[in-house]
Design a protein around this motif. Structure first.
Motif, PDB file in Angstrom:
ATOM      1  N   PRO A   1     -27.140  -2.838 -20.730  1.00 17.31           N
ATOM      2  CA  PRO A   1     -27.266  -4.299 -20.702  1.00 17.31           C
ATOM      3  C   PRO A   1     -28.163  -4.771 -19.562  1.00 17.31           C
ATOM      4  CG  PRO A   1     -25.169  -3.620 -19.753  1.00 17.31           C
ATOM      5  CD  PRO A   1     -25.850  -2.359 -20.210  1.00 17.31           C
ATOM      6  N   GLU A   2     -28.534  -6.043 -19.611  1.00 17.03           N
ATOM      7  CA  GLU A   2     -29.391  -6.657 -18.587  1.00 17.03           C
ATOM      8  C   GLU A   2     -28.774  -6.575 -17.196  1.00 17.03           C
ATOM      9  OE1 GLU A   2     -32.275  -9.329 -19.002  1.00 17.03           O
ATOM     10  OE2 GLU A   2     -32.682  -7.583 -20.275  1.00 17.03           O
ATOM     11  N   THR A   3     -27.432  -6.548 -17.168  1.00 16.81           N
ATOM     12  CA  THR A   3     -26.742  -6.522 -15.873  1.00 16.81           C
ATOM     13  C   THR A   3     -27.140  -5.281 -15.060  1.00 16.81           C
ATOM     14  OG1 THR A   3     -24.912  -5.508 -17.068  1.00 16.81           O
ATOM     15  CG2 THR A   3     -24.628  -7.820 -16.409  1.00 16.81           C
ATOM     16  N   PHE A   4     -27.535  -4.230 -15.753  1.00 15.13           N
ATOM     17  CA  PHE A   4     -27.906  -3.011 -15.031  1.00 15.13           C
ATOM     18  C   PHE A   4     -29.362  -3.125 -14.613  1.00 15.13           C
ATOM     19  CE2 PHE A   4     -29.287   1.436 -14.752  1.00 15.13           C
ATOM     20  CZ  PHE A   4     -28.419   1.821 -13.745  1.00 15.13           C
ATOM     21  N   ARG A   5     -29.594  -3.213 -13.301  1.00 11.12           N
ATOM     22  CA  ARG A   5     -30.946  -3.574 -12.872  1.00 11.12           C
ATOM     23  C   ARG A   5     -31.742  -2.466 -12.190  1.00 11.12           C
ATOM     24  NH1 ARG A   5     -31.936  -5.442  -7.715  1.00 11.12           N
ATOM     25  NH2 ARG A   5     -30.219  -5.500  -6.249  1.00 11.12           N
ATOM     26  N   CYS A   6     -31.088  -1.356 -11.834  1.00 12.88           N
ATOM     27  CA  CYS A   6     -31.869  -0.318 -11.146  1.00 12.88           C
ATOM     28  C   CYS A   6     -31.265   1.071 -11.289  1.00 12.88           C
ATOM     29  CB  CYS A   6     -31.998  -0.678  -9.669  1.00 12.88           C
ATOM     30  SG  CYS A   6     -32.645   0.635  -8.633  1.00 12.88           S
ATOM     31  N   MET A   7     -32.074   1.972 -11.813  1.00  7.72           N
ATOM     32  CA  MET A   7     -31.702   3.390 -11.848  1.00  7.72           C
ATOM     33  C   MET A   7     -32.619   4.071 -10.829  1.00  7.72           C
ATOM     34  SD  MET A   7     -29.732   5.542 -13.504  1.00  7.72           S
ATOM     35  CE  MET A   7     -29.366   5.369 -15.241  1.00  7.72           C
ATOM     36  N   LEU A   8     -32.078   4.348  -9.660  1.00  9.02           N
ATOM     37  CA  LEU A   8     -32.893   4.893  -8.564  1.00  9.02           C
ATOM     38  C   LEU A   8     -32.949   6.417  -8.707  1.00  9.02           C
ATOM     39  CD1 LEU A   8     -34.371   3.963  -5.955  1.00  9.02           C
ATOM     40  CD2 LEU A   8     -32.247   4.395  -4.718  1.00  9.02           C
ATOM     41  N   LEU A   9     -34.141   6.906  -9.045  1.00  8.72           N
ATOM     42  CA  LEU A   9     -34.296   8.326  -9.386  1.00  8.72           C
ATOM     43  C   LEU A   9     -35.048   9.056  -8.284  1.00  8.72           C
ATOM     44  CD1 LEU A   9     -34.346  10.721 -11.446  1.00  8.72           C
ATOM     45  CD2 LEU A   9     -36.406   9.691 -12.405  1.00  8.72           C
ATOM     46  N   GLY A  10     -34.394  10.029  -7.656  1.00 12.09           N
ATOM     47  CA  GLY A  10     -35.058  10.743  -6.568  1.00 12.09           C
ATOM     48  C   GLY A  10     -34.578  12.176  -6.440  1.00 12.09           C
ATOM     49  N   GLY A  11     -34.799  12.736  -5.260  1.00 14.25           N
ATOM     50  CA  GLY A  11     -34.287  14.073  -4.955  1.00 14.25           C
ATOM     51  C   GLY A  11     -35.223  15.206  -5.318  1.00 14.25           C
ATOM     52  N   GLY A  12     -36.150  14.958  -6.213  1.00 15.74           N
ATOM     53  CA  GLY A  12     -37.072  16.008  -6.637  1.00 15.74           C
ATOM     54  C   GLY A  12     -38.053  15.434  -7.634  1.00 15.74           C
ATOM     55  N   PRO A  13     -38.929  16.273  -8.149  1.00 14.39           N
ATOM     56  CA  PRO A  13     -39.935  15.763  -9.075  1.00 14.39           C
ATOM     57  C   PRO A  13     -39.288  15.203 -10.346  1.00 14.39           C
ATOM     58  CG  PRO A  13     -40.248  18.118  -8.613  1.00 14.39           C
ATOM     59  CD  PRO A  13     -38.996  17.710  -7.942  1.00 14.39           C
TER      60      PRO A  13
ATOM     61  N   LYS B   1     -36.476   3.450 -23.790  1.00 17.57           N
ATOM     62  CA  LYS B   1     -35.113   2.932 -23.893  1.00 17.57           C
ATOM     63  C   LYS B   1     -34.870   1.712 -22.993  1.00 17.57           C
ATOM     64  CE  LYS B   1     -32.638   7.111 -25.281  1.00 17.57           C
ATOM     65  NZ  LYS B   1     -32.003   6.542 -26.478  1.00 17.57           N
ATOM     66  N   GLY B   2     -35.896   1.299 -22.302  1.00 16.46           N
ATOM     67  CA  GLY B   2     -35.771   0.131 -21.434  1.00 16.46           C
ATOM     68  C   GLY B   2     -34.869   0.374 -20.226  1.00 16.46           C
ATOM     69  N   ILE B   3     -34.785   1.620 -19.774  1.00 14.46           N
ATOM     70  CA  ILE B   3     -33.967   1.910 -18.585  1.00 14.46           C
ATOM     71  C   ILE B   3     -34.801   1.595 -17.335  1.00 14.46           C
ATOM     72  CG2 ILE B   3     -32.684   3.689 -17.304  1.00 14.46           C
ATOM     73  CD1 ILE B   3     -32.247   5.117 -19.993  1.00 14.46           C
ATOM     74  N   PRO B   4     -34.290   0.715 -16.461  1.00 13.13           N
ATOM     75  CA  PRO B   4     -35.103   0.305 -15.306  1.00 13.13           C
ATOM     76  C   PRO B   4     -35.143   1.364 -14.210  1.00 13.13           C
ATOM     77  CG  PRO B   4     -32.973  -0.790 -15.241  1.00 13.13           C
ATOM     78  CD  PRO B   4     -32.964   0.054 -16.476  1.00 13.13           C
ATOM     79  N   VAL B   5     -35.977   2.387 -14.430  1.00 14.59           N
ATOM     80  CA  VAL B   5     -36.068   3.493 -13.471  1.00 14.59           C
ATOM     81  C   VAL B   5     -36.971   3.121 -12.295  1.00 14.59           C
ATOM     82  CG1 VAL B   5     -36.938   5.831 -13.119  1.00 14.59           C
ATOM     83  CG2 VAL B   5     -35.627   5.315 -15.153  1.00 14.59           C
ATOM     84  N   TYR B   6     -36.454   3.337 -11.107  1.00 13.14           N
ATOM     85  CA  TYR B   6     -37.260   3.213  -9.891  1.00 13.14           C
ATOM     86  C   TYR B   6     -37.404   4.629  -9.353  1.00 13.14           C
ATOM     87  CZ  TYR B   6     -36.222  -1.847  -9.463  1.00 13.14           C
ATOM     88  OH  TYR B   6     -36.105  -3.194  -9.645  1.00 13.14           O
ATOM     89  N   GLN B   7     -38.599   5.190  -9.451  1.00 14.46           N
ATOM     90  CA  GLN B   7     -38.792   6.531  -8.911  1.00 14.46           C
ATOM     91  C   GLN B   7     -38.919   6.451  -7.404  1.00 14.46           C
ATOM     92  OE1 GLN B   7     -40.734  10.302  -9.181  1.00 14.46           O
ATOM     93  NE2 GLN B   7     -42.029   9.253 -10.646  1.00 14.46           N
ATOM     94  N   THR B   8     -38.239   7.347  -6.718  1.00 20.11           N
ATOM     95  CA  THR B   8     -38.283   7.272  -5.262  1.00 20.11           C
ATOM     96  C   THR B   8     -38.542   8.631  -4.635  1.00 20.11           C
ATOM     97  OG1 THR B   8     -37.076   6.547  -3.304  1.00 20.11           O
ATOM     98  CG2 THR B   8     -35.761   7.473  -5.057  1.00 20.11           C
ATOM     99  N   TYR B   9     -39.119   8.596  -3.459  1.00 23.62           N
ATOM    100  CA  TYR B   9     -39.392   9.816  -2.693  1.00 23.62           C
ATOM    101  C   TYR B   9     -38.725   9.651  -1.332  1.00 23.62           C
ATOM    102  CZ  TYR B   9     -42.143  12.943   0.321  1.00 23.62           C
ATOM    103  OH  TYR B   9     -42.527  13.891   1.226  1.00 23.62           O
ATOM    104  N   GLY B  10     -38.004  10.674  -0.949  1.00 24.12           N
ATOM    105  CA  GLY B  10     -37.360  10.620   0.359  1.00 24.12           C
ATOM    106  C   GLY B  10     -36.761  11.966   0.681  1.00 24.12           C
ATOM    107  N   MET B  11     -36.135  12.050   1.826  1.00 23.45           N
ATOM    108  CA  MET B  11     -35.548  13.328   2.246  1.00 23.45           C
ATOM    109  C   MET B  11     -34.488  13.061   3.298  1.00 23.45           C
ATOM    110  SD  MET B  11     -39.091  14.245   3.991  1.00 23.45           S
ATOM    111  CE  MET B  11     -39.759  13.145   2.748  1.00 23.45           C
ATOM    112  N   THR B  12     -33.757  14.107   3.645  1.00 21.31           N
ATOM    113  CA  THR B  12     -32.703  13.984   4.641  1.00 21.31           C
ATOM    114  C   THR B  12     -33.271  13.372   5.921  1.00 21.31           C
ATOM    115  OG1 THR B  12     -31.901  16.051   3.678  1.00 21.31           O
ATOM    116  CG2 THR B  12     -30.795  15.280   5.654  1.00 21.31           C
ATOM    117  N   GLU B  13     -34.488  13.757   6.257  1.00 22.12           N
ATOM    118  CA  GLU B  13     -35.104  13.315   7.507  1.00 22.12           C
ATOM    119  C   GLU B  13     -35.511  11.845   7.488  1.00 22.12           C
ATOM    120  OE1 GLU B  13     -35.823  16.072   5.842  1.00 22.12           O
ATOM    121  OE2 GLU B  13     -36.358  17.757   7.137  1.00 22.12           O
ATOM    122  N   THR B  14     -35.584  11.221   6.314  1.00 25.49           N
ATOM    123  CA  THR B  14     -35.991   9.807   6.278  1.00 25.49           C
ATOM    124  C   THR B  14     -34.799   8.917   5.926  1.00 25.49           C
ATOM    125  OG1 THR B  14     -36.677   9.932   3.961  1.00 25.49           O
ATOM    126  CG2 THR B  14     -38.373  10.351   5.598  1.00 25.49           C
ATOM    127  N   ALA B  15     -33.583   9.458   6.041  1.00 25.19           N
ATOM    128  CA  ALA B  15     -32.348   8.713   5.780  1.00 25.19           C
ATOM    129  C   ALA B  15     -32.386   8.020   4.406  1.00 25.19           C
ATOM    130  CB  ALA B  15     -32.065   7.717   6.904  1.00 25.19           C
TER     131      ALA B  15
END
Ligand code: ATP
Ligand code: MG
Length: 492
Positions: A255-267, A279-293
């Motif tokens: 549903p519209e209420t779901f606004r962010c699927m934060l996808l990270g951890g690896g490629p 499927k209209g899934i609001p994916v936000y691809q992210t890059y980060g690591m333990t060192e960047t909190a």
């Protein structure tokens, strides 16, 4: 002058006491109730002898109790060492010793995995203890170490990352400045709190005054139910989790209420991103690591079409650049990803050499390779240590793995370089086939030929039952060669 901020949970309990802080499907606590149970646990911990400045390990599965323990340790002024519950006893013992932790708080069922000379406090023991008065930290000082978290150990021995209150604070603020805050937000914590992806949700919850739904262990069906039922609005995932959720979702839509699927951890495999788009899934691809909190760069969904596969731009308080031979690289020129910002660690525990190697001139050298396009969007290619140089060409194992993974018969794939008389090194692939599918080495090579330049096609492909992974389920490419059958070692 040192910056300090009122104790986060105390301040939150004062500002918005009635708001729901945490829910796990059974237990529901407002920020005031959470603060009260945290005070109790802090006094019980004081009874065991835990004092300000102690390093105290937490060896627990996600739960409300785990959140309480982490806050309680911060109330006392102790440093929390988060430990991955999938570590072997041996790995765990090494990390505990390396860290100098004096206590470990453990779920009852995990306690017998702890070896070595350390005081173990089980949850049932802790809950039964009388309370002892202890002075609570009224302020959190930005320079103080809040948590220590070991890296996953994908490229070498894990290193203890020092995460300050400042790092967590700016990580939470940077995320909010990008994703925004919504009054009804509820973040689903299905990733573990012993990883920065999970712990950062806990930090955001108290800083923002946002609810979180805690999942003890990831369950794709349950996660979909929570999203479809409008119970959660944001979720953090790694691609394997998202893949399972999509399989369970079928024809249903979020549903519209779901606004962010934060996808990270690896490629993130492109086919997965394409399915999400369809499927209209609001994916936000992210890059980060333990060192960047947690996140250092994140792609907003409005760019998911035009910048498919990108990890986006740096968060507001952070900076990112690509370095090649000591120079800032040109657009599209691959090089090491170098980052800077108040969310970036000040170094590794007891590792001055590793710290000096990673942090130079105020910038943190990630060891990852990527490039930035002409609009400033980051594309992560691979880890520097896994790069294969074949006949002078750079070959990124992740690119070959992604192609193999897009074959219908392939469940898992790992690629590494092997020595070759002509080319120096050539790529070699290890493939786990999906149950019920049959595919030959020749067929896979042909498939690769259709998708990859000639020098990237694996010279050898081996079928294996399992790929070597660490406690974070990350592929250990440097161990792949050990899977080559003995009698072939010399022949390669
Ligand atoms: P170690 O540092 O001990 O080798 P690790 O780097 O796997 O372990 P983590 O901090 O858990 O430990 O993982 C961060 C790494 O995950 C990044 O440095 C990067 O290699 C990889 N990663 C994270 N996000 C992405 C992404 N969006 N695309 C590609 N790789 C990513
Ligand atoms: Mg790393």
């Amino acid at each position: 002058m040192q910056t300090s901020i009122p104790n986060w949970l105390m301040q939150r309990a004062f500002l918005t006491p009635e708001r729901i802080a945490v829910y796990d499907g059974q237990e529901k606590k407002t920020f005031m109730e959470l603060h009260e149970s945290v005070m109790k646990r802090a006094r019980q911990l004081a009874n065991t002898g835990v004092r300000k400045g102690d390093i105290v390990a937490v060896f627990m599965k996600n739960s409300v109790a785990m959140i309480e323990c982490i806050h309680a340790l911060h109330y006392i002024g102790a440093i929390v060492l988060l430990q991955n519950i999938r570590l072997t006893s041996h790995e765990l013992a090494w990390q505990l010793k390396d860290s100098g932790a004096v206590y470990v708080i453990a779920d009852d069922e995990l306690a017998d995995r702890i070896e070595g000379n350390i005081r173990v406090i089980t949850m049932s023991e802790l809950s039964a203890l009388p309370e002892e008065n202890v002075e609570f930290q009224q302020y959190y000082h930005f320079d103080d170490i809040a948590t220590i978290m070991y890296t996953s150990g994908t490229t070498g021995k894990p290193k203890g990352v020092l995460q300050t209150y400042e790092n967590h604070w700016w990580s939470a603020i940077g995320s909010a400045l990008n994703l925004g805050l919504n009054e009804n937000d509820c973040w689903l914590a299905a990733v573990p709190f012993f990883h920065i992806s999970g712990l950062s949700i806990m930090m955001r919850s108290v800083i923002y005054g946002m609810s979180m739904y805690v999942m003890r262990a990831f369950d794709a069906k349950k996660a979909n139910e929570l999203i479809i039922g409008g119970k959660v609005t944001i979720m953090s995932v790694v691609s394997a989790m998202l893949q399972k959720m999509i399989a369970d979702l079928g024809e249903r839509r979020y549903p519209e209420t779901f606004r962010c699927m934060l996808l990270g951890g690896g490629p993130a495999p492109k086919p997965l991103l394409e399915v999400c788009k369809a499927k209209g899934i609001p994916v936000y691809q992210t890059y980060g690591m333990t060192e960047t909190a947690s996140q250092i760069a994140t792609l907003a969904p409005e760019y998911s079409l035009t910048k498919l596969g990108s990890a986006g731009k740096p968060l507001f308080p952070s900076q990112l650049r690509i370095e090649k031979d000591g120079q800032v690289a040109r657009p599209y020129e691959p090089g090491e990803i170098v980052v800077k910002g108040p969310n970036v660690t000040k170094g590794y525990l007891h590792r001055p050499d590793a710290t000096a190697k990673a942090i130079r001139g105020g910038w943190f050298y990630t060891g990852d390779i990527g490039y930035i396009d002409e609009d400033g969007f980051l594309y992560v290619l691979d880890r520097r240590s896994d790069l294969i140089i074949s006949g002078g060409e750079n070959v990124y194992p992740a690119e070959i793995e992604a192609v193999l993974l897009s074959h219908e018969a392939v469940e898992e794939a790992g690629v590494t370089g092997i020595d070759d008389e002509t080319w120096g090194q050539v790529p070699c692939a290890f493939v786990k086939r999906k149950r019920g599918y049959s595919v030959t080495v020749e067929q896979l090579k042909q498939f690769c030929q259709a998708h990859l330049a000639k020098y990237k096609i694996p010279k050898q492909i081996y079928f294996v039952d399992e790929l070597p992974r660490n406690a974070s389920q990350k592929l250990l490419r440097h161990q792949l060669k050990q899977l080559i059958p003995n009698n072939e070692n010399g022949a390669l």
